[in-house]
Design a protein around this motif. Structure first.
Motif, PDB file in Angstrom:
ATOM      1  N   ALA A   1       1.643   4.632   8.990  1.00  8.55           N
ATOM      2  CA  ALA A   1       1.763   4.116   8.154  1.00  8.55           C
ATOM      3  C   ALA A   1       1.508   4.637   7.051  1.00  8.55           C
ATOM      4  O   ALA A   1       0.342   5.686   7.374  1.00  8.55           O
ATOM      5  N   GLN A   2       1.465   4.815   5.905  1.00  5.38           N
ATOM      6  CA  GLN A   2       1.373   5.845   5.059  1.00  5.38           C
ATOM      7  C   GLN A   2       1.248   5.410   3.773  1.00  5.38           C
ATOM      8  O   GLN A   2       2.019   4.655   3.408  1.00  5.38           O
TER       9      GLN A   2
ATOM     10  N   GLY B   1       4.281  10.263  12.493  1.00 10.87           N
ATOM     11  CA  GLY B   1       3.853  10.194  10.362  1.00 10.87           C
ATOM     12  C   GLY B   1       3.836  11.719   9.864  1.00 10.87           C
ATOM     13  O   GLY B   1       3.418  12.027   9.470  1.00 10.87           O
ATOM     14  N   ASP B   2       3.348  13.185  10.864  1.00 13.24           N
ATOM     15  CA  ASP B   2       3.219  13.939  11.112  1.00 13.24           C
ATOM     16  C   ASP B   2       4.589  14.209  10.216  1.00 13.24           C
ATOM     17  O   ASP B   2       5.705  14.838  10.120  1.00 13.24           O
TER      18      ASP B   2
ATOM     19  N   GLU C   1       0.366  -0.919   0.560  1.00 15.70           N
ATOM     20  CA  GLU C   1      -0.020   0.080  -0.204  1.00 15.70           C
ATOM     21  C   GLU C   1       0.918   1.740   0.137  1.00 15.70           C
ATOM     22  O   GLU C   1       0.362   2.084  -0.811  1.00 15.70           O
ATOM     23  N   GLY C   2       1.758   0.791   1.344  1.00 17.16           N
ATOM     24  CA  GLY C   2       2.956   1.865   0.626  1.00 17.16           C
ATOM     25  C   GLY C   2       3.989   1.864   1.963  1.00 17.16           C
ATOM     26  O   GLY C   2       4.760   1.457   1.030  1.00 17.16           O
TER      27      GLY C   2
ATOM     28  N   ASP D   1      -3.390  12.019   0.542  1.00 14.32           N
ATOM     29  CA  ASP D   1      -2.539  12.572   1.315  1.00 14.32           C
ATOM     30  C   ASP D   1      -1.686  13.067   2.227  1.00 14.32           C
ATOM     31  O   ASP D   1      -1.952  11.595   3.310  1.00 14.32           O
ATOM     32  N   LEU D   2      -0.474  13.674   2.749  1.00 13.09           N
ATOM     33  CA  LEU D   2      -0.037  13.327   4.072  1.00 13.09           C
ATOM     34  C   LEU D   2      -1.135  14.284   5.238  1.00 13.09           C
ATOM     35  O   LEU D   2      -1.442  14.625   4.831  1.00 13.09           O
ATOM     36  N   PRO D   3      -0.520  14.360   6.266  1.00  9.34           N
ATOM     37  CA  PRO D   3      -1.542  14.281   7.264  1.00  9.34           C
ATOM     38  C   PRO D   3      -1.224  15.869   7.277  1.00  9.34           C
ATOM     39  O   PRO D   3      -0.280  16.410   7.777  1.00  9.34           O
TER      40      PRO D   3
END
Length: 405
Positions: free
Chosen positions: A94-95, A148-149, A79-80, A100-102
Motif C-alpha cells: 500500500a502507498q 511497491g519500490d 488513505e491512498g 514519500d515513495l519508497p
C-alpha cells in the motif's frame, strides 16, 4: 358398394395426409431455432461462498477506482492506493497519498490521476509531486507490482521550485497500456479551454523515456495501437457540450492516423472506441482506422458502459447493445427506472430501486440472467467473480466469489 369403398379410401387418404402434415409441423417446430429475443443468451453464474472481501476500498469514483490486470488488483482506499492479489485478496503493498515513495524524496500525488493510478504489466504508474519547498520536478514513476519500490522516475514538468508549497505546473496521468503512458502538462494557473497550453507527453512504460509530445488536445485512452485524444477535456465524463474533435495518434510515433470533427469521446471497448457526434448520434469506430462499424440508435452517451466484449447504452426505456465479436447491434425493452451500472463479460449489471434487491444481471437481450447477484459486477477472472457490495449510500466493499465449474 364401389362408391362406398371409394369414399372410404378418400377419407383414409385425407387422414393420412393430415397426419403427415402434422408430423412435419411438429418436427419443424422442434428443429427450428426460437425467434430472436425469446431466450436468454447467458445462463446464471454458479457461485461458491465468498472467498474474500476488501473493506475500505473506494469504488464510487466513476466506476473507475478499481483496475484488474494479470492477477493483480489496484484499488483506491481512503488513505491512498493498495495493490491486491486477486486470488487471495491479500494486500501486496500500500502507498499513502502525499507520502514519500519508497527511498525517494517525492510523494504520491493522487490528484495527478483523474481516474486512478494505472496498472500496467507487473507495475503501477503513479504521479508524484513535492509537498514541501524543494527544487524537485514533479513527474511520473513506475512502482514494482511485487514490492511497491520505484522502478523508474521521470520528471514531466519544468523545474521552477516551490510556490506556496506547490510547483507552478500541473500534470495529469490519463491513460496507458503496457507500452506507453499518456500524461498532460499544463500551467497551474492556466485555463483548460486554452488548448495551446496543453502538452501531451508519451512515456515508454519500460524505461520512463519520452517517446513523443503533442500540443493542443487532451488524451483519453489507448486502444487498437493508437492514443485517443479530444479537444474537450474528458472529465467530468458525459458532459458533451459544444463541438470538439476526436483524434487518433499512432501510439509508437505520435503521428495522426484519423480524426472526426464535431465529436466527443465516450469510452473504449477492446479495440473499438465509442464517440458521440454533436447531432447526438452514438457511433462505434474501429480504433486503429477510425472506420465506423456501428451506430447505436437513440442511445444516451452518458449511460453507456462497456467491456472488451459488449457496449451497452440506454435509449429511453430501451437497451441498445453492440456485441464486438460479431459486430451486431440489438435493442430490447427495459423496466422503467432501470439504470445501467457495468458490463462484465457480456453480463450487464443494472439497478432499479423498485426491485428487491435493486441490482440484477441482464444479458444483451434484456433478459434477467440473475435475480439476486451478490452485488454489482466489477470484473471476472477464470475462476473468480468480483462484485461491489453496497451496505448503505456511502458504504460499500469489494468481494470475490469462486466460480463453480
Amino acid at each position: 358398394m364401389d362408391r362406398k369403398k371409394s369414399a372410404l379410401w378418400i377419407a383414409v387418404g385425407v387422414v393420412a395426409a393430415l397426419a403427415a402434415v402434422l408430423v412435419v409441423v411438429l418436427v419443424s417446430r422442434d428443429e427450428d431455432p426460437p425467434p430472436p429475443g425469446t431466450r436468454a443468451e447467458l445462463s446464471p453464474l454458479a457461485l461458491s461462498d465468498r472467498v474474500w472481501t476488501a473493506d475500505g476500498v473506494t469504488l464510487s469514483l466513476n466506476r473507475g477506482s478499481v483496475a484488474l490486470h494479470d492477477g493483480r488488483l489496484l484499488a483506491r482506499t481512503e488513505e491512498g492506493i493498495e495493490l491486491l492479489d486477486v486470488g487471495s485478496g491479500k494486500a501486496l503493498w500500500a502507498q499513502a497519498d502525499q507520502a514519500d515513495l519508497p527511498g525517494r524524496t517525492v510523494a504520491l500525488d493522487l490528484s495527478a490521476s483523474p481516474r486512478l493510478p494505472l496498472l500496467v504489466g507487473n507495475g503501477v504508474l503513479v504521479g508524484y509531486n513535492v509537498f514541501r519547498c524543494d527544487l524537485v520536478e514533479p513527474g511520473v514513476a513506475l512502482l514494482s507490482g511485487d514490492t511497491g519500490d520505484v522502478v523508474w522516475q521521470t520528471p514531466t514538468t519544468p523545474a521552477e521550485g516551490c510556490a506556496q508549497n506547490r510547483v507552478g505546473w500541473k500534470q495529469e496521468l490519463w491513460a496507458a497500456d503496457d507500452t506507453t503512458a499518456l500524461v498532460t502538462v499544463t500551467p497551474d494557473d492556466g485555463s483548460p479551454a486554452d488548448l495551446s497550453q496543453v502538452r501531451v507527453v508519451a512515456l515508454d512504460v519500460a524505461t520512463g523515456q519520452r517517446n513523443w509530445e503533442h500540443q493542443g488536445a487532451w488524451p483519453y485512452a489507448t486502444a487498437g495501437g493508437v492514443a485517443l485524444l479530444s479537444t474537450t477535456k474528458p472529465l467530468p465524463a458525459g458532459r458533451f457540450t459544444g463541438s470538439g474533435t476526436v483524434t487518433a495518434l499512432d501510439l509508437a510515433t505520435g503521428q495522426p492516423t484519423w480524426s472526426v470533427d464535431d465529436a466527443h469521446l465516450v469510452r473504449t471497448a477492446g479495440d473499438f472506441v465509442v464517440i458521440v457526434t454533436t447531432d447526438k448520434t452514438v457511433r462505434v469506430l474501429d480504433a486503429a482506422t477510425g472506420r465506423e462499424v456501428a451506430r447505436l440508435p437513440d442511445a444516451d452517451p452518458e449511460s453507456c458502459v462497456a467491456d472488451t466484449t459488449l457496449v451497452a447504452c440506454q435509449a429511453g426505456m430501451r437497451l441498445v447493445t453492440f456485441r464486438l465479436n460479431d459486430k451486431a447491434v440489438k435493442t430490447a425493452p427495459l423496466d422503467t427506472g432501470t439504470t445501467l451500472l457495468s458490463v462484465v463479460e457480456g453480463r450487464i449489471s443494472v439497478e432499479n430501486p423498485r426491485r428487491n434487491p435493486p441490482i440484477v444481471t441482464i444479458d444483451r437481450t434484456g433478459h434477467v440472467v440473475d435475480e439476486k447477484p451478490p452485488g454489482e459486477l466489477i470484473a471476472m477472472t477464470d475462476d473468480l467473480l468480483l462484485v461491489r457490495v453496497t451496505r448503505s449510500e456511502d458504504d460499500d466493499f469489494l468481494a470475490a466469489y469462486r466460480l463453480k465449474a
